[in-house]
Design an enzyme around this catalytic site. Structure first.
Site, PDB file in Angstrom:
ATOM      1  N   LYS A  53      -8.040   2.135   4.665  1.00 50.74           N
ATOM      2  CA  LYS A  53      -8.070   3.282   5.586  1.00 50.74           C
ATOM      3  C   LYS A  53      -8.057   4.596   4.805  1.00 50.74           C
ATOM      4  O   LYS A  53      -8.822   5.525   5.101  1.00 50.74           O
ATOM      5  CB  LYS A  53      -6.881   3.212   6.563  1.00 50.74           C
ATOM      6  CG  LYS A  53      -7.043   2.096   7.590  1.00 50.74           C
ATOM      7  CD  LYS A  53      -5.762   1.795   8.377  1.00 50.74           C
ATOM      8  CE  LYS A  53      -5.990   0.590   9.279  1.00 50.74           C
ATOM      9  NZ  LYS A  53      -4.778   0.150  10.000  1.00 50.74           N
ATOM     10  N   GLN A  97       1.446   1.544  10.188  1.00 53.43           N
ATOM     11  CA  GLN A  97       0.845   0.217  10.018  1.00 53.43           C
ATOM     12  C   GLN A  97       1.789  -0.858  10.572  1.00 53.43           C
ATOM     13  O   GLN A  97       2.964  -0.903  10.227  1.00 53.43           O
ATOM     14  CB  GLN A  97       0.563  -0.024   8.521  1.00 53.43           C
ATOM     15  CG  GLN A  97      -0.158  -1.314   8.221  1.00 53.43           C
ATOM     16  CD  GLN A  97      -1.575  -1.367   8.805  1.00 53.43           C
ATOM     17  OE1 GLN A  97      -2.329  -0.403   8.720  1.00 53.43           O
ATOM     18  NE2 GLN A  97      -1.919  -2.481   9.422  1.00 53.43           N
ATOM     19  N   ASP A 120      -4.299   5.676  16.799  1.00 53.16           N
ATOM     20  CA  ASP A 120      -4.415   4.233  17.051  1.00 53.16           C
ATOM     21  C   ASP A 120      -4.483   3.955  18.557  1.00 53.16           C
ATOM     22  O   ASP A 120      -4.830   2.852  18.970  1.00 53.16           O
ATOM     23  CB  ASP A 120      -3.190   3.503  16.463  1.00 53.16           C
ATOM     24  CG  ASP A 120      -3.535   2.720  15.203  1.00 53.16           C
ATOM     25  OD1 ASP A 120      -4.738   2.468  14.969  1.00 53.16           O
ATOM     26  OD2 ASP A 120      -2.603   2.352  14.468  1.00 53.16           O
TER      27      ASP A 120
END
Ligand code: NDP
Length: 286
Positions: A53, A97, A120
């Site tokens: 990422k 994460q 997200d």
């Protein structure tokens, strides 16, 4: 092989070109899109995802911040860092994460992220907006799947869509997006009685389970579009999906590979959401 391959790397390259141009336009206005990534613990898969990422941000001309904490970090430290990032006007997207170590209440962590920076799309406010059909940030993996379907002009209105898996990050938002696009949606899970009965009816089949090669060719309707979200590591170290590619490709009309399918698209849509956040903050796309 009878199925056409839907290559996530190739599609990502096209979309990332466009995103790099949008990032450059923001930079020219003095705004460098910035994604902050938080990782707690030493899970090897998570470390790889975070690295990918961060690298993708740099290649797209964006800035990234990376905070890595040991597995036994006090959750208060992470909450305090999220508060700092929420308040920082130069940070446009924040990502924690998953999975988090066991001392964390993961949902509480996701709720601590400002909804305007929740790239997200896991904050309850953003999930609620998605449910209402007015999404603000679409969770990256299902967003990527929708882009893949769009790229092949897969007909969605009235199509039978079957999703295997009902997680908050993949299965459920995937169902909402396909429903909004006009599909008749069935969601299967570990208690579904006759999985093959459902999968064989699917014009569009999305597998998001985490069980290597569980969907075999005999479970697929001839000509179906098969999207394999699963990422599983086999004993020999190789990656494979939830779909048995060898038997499925003989039956499906369109199929995604693993690796090189949904995985790169997930990262691409994370970049898209971060740029979108930066554009919103700076008054829109020029
Ligand atoms: P979860 O473990 O959260 O969810 C798995 C789902 O599969 C659950 O809903 C579970 O049902 C269901 N399930 C388990 N066993 C069966 C079975 N025998 N038959 C039918 N359904 C079953 O996983 P995620 O959604 O987070 O991830 C799914 C997969 O996708 C994983 O391989 C993950 O690595 C991958 N992934 C890939 C991404 C990418 O970018 N390509 C991004 C995110 C995930 P129940 O709810 O009843 O337990």
């Amino acid at each position: 092989m009878s199925a056409q391959l839907l290559d996530g790397n190739a599609l990502s390259a096209i979309i990332r070109n466009d995103l790099a141009a949008r990032a450059a336009a923001l930079v020219a206005r003095g705004v460098t899109p910035c994604l902050a990534v938080i990782l707690a613990g030493e899970d090897p898969a998570s470390s790889v995802y975070v690295r990918n990422k961060v690298n993708a941000c740099e290649k797209a001309g964006m800035r990234s911040l990376k905070d890595i904490y040991p597995a036994d970090v006090d959750p208060a430290v992470v909450f305090s860092r999220i508060a700092e990032l929420n308040a920082d006007p130069e940070v446009h997207g924040i990502l924690v994460q998953l999975p988090l170590p066991k001392q964390f209440d993961s949902q509480a962590v996701l709720e601590a992220i400002s909804p305007e920076k929740d790239v997200d799309g896991f904050h309850a406010e953003n999930i609620g907006a998605l449910m209402q059909g007015t999404p603000r940030f679409i969770p990256c993996t299902p967003y990527g799947v929708m882009e893949m379907l769009k790229s092949r002009k897969v007909s969605l209105k009235g199509a039978e869509a079957v999703i295997v898996g009902r997680s908050n990050i993949v299965g459920k938002p995937m169902a909402m997006l396909l429903l909004a696009a006009g599909c008749t949606v069935t969601i299967c899970h570990s208690q579904t009685r006759d999985l093959a009965f459902h999968t064989r009816r699917a014009d569009i089949l999305v597998a998001a389970v985490g069980r290597p090669k569980m969907i075999v060719g005999a479970m697929i309707k001839p000509g179906a579009t098969v999207i394999d979200v699963g990422i599983n590591r086999l004993a020999d170290g190789k990656l494979c999906g939830d779909v048995d590619f060898e038997s499925a490709k003989e039956v499906a009309g369109i199929i995604t590979p693993v690796p090189g399918g949904v995985g790169p698209m997930t990262i691409t849509m994370l970049l898209a959401n971060t740029i979108e956040a930066a554009e919103r903050r700076s008054g829109g796309q020029e």
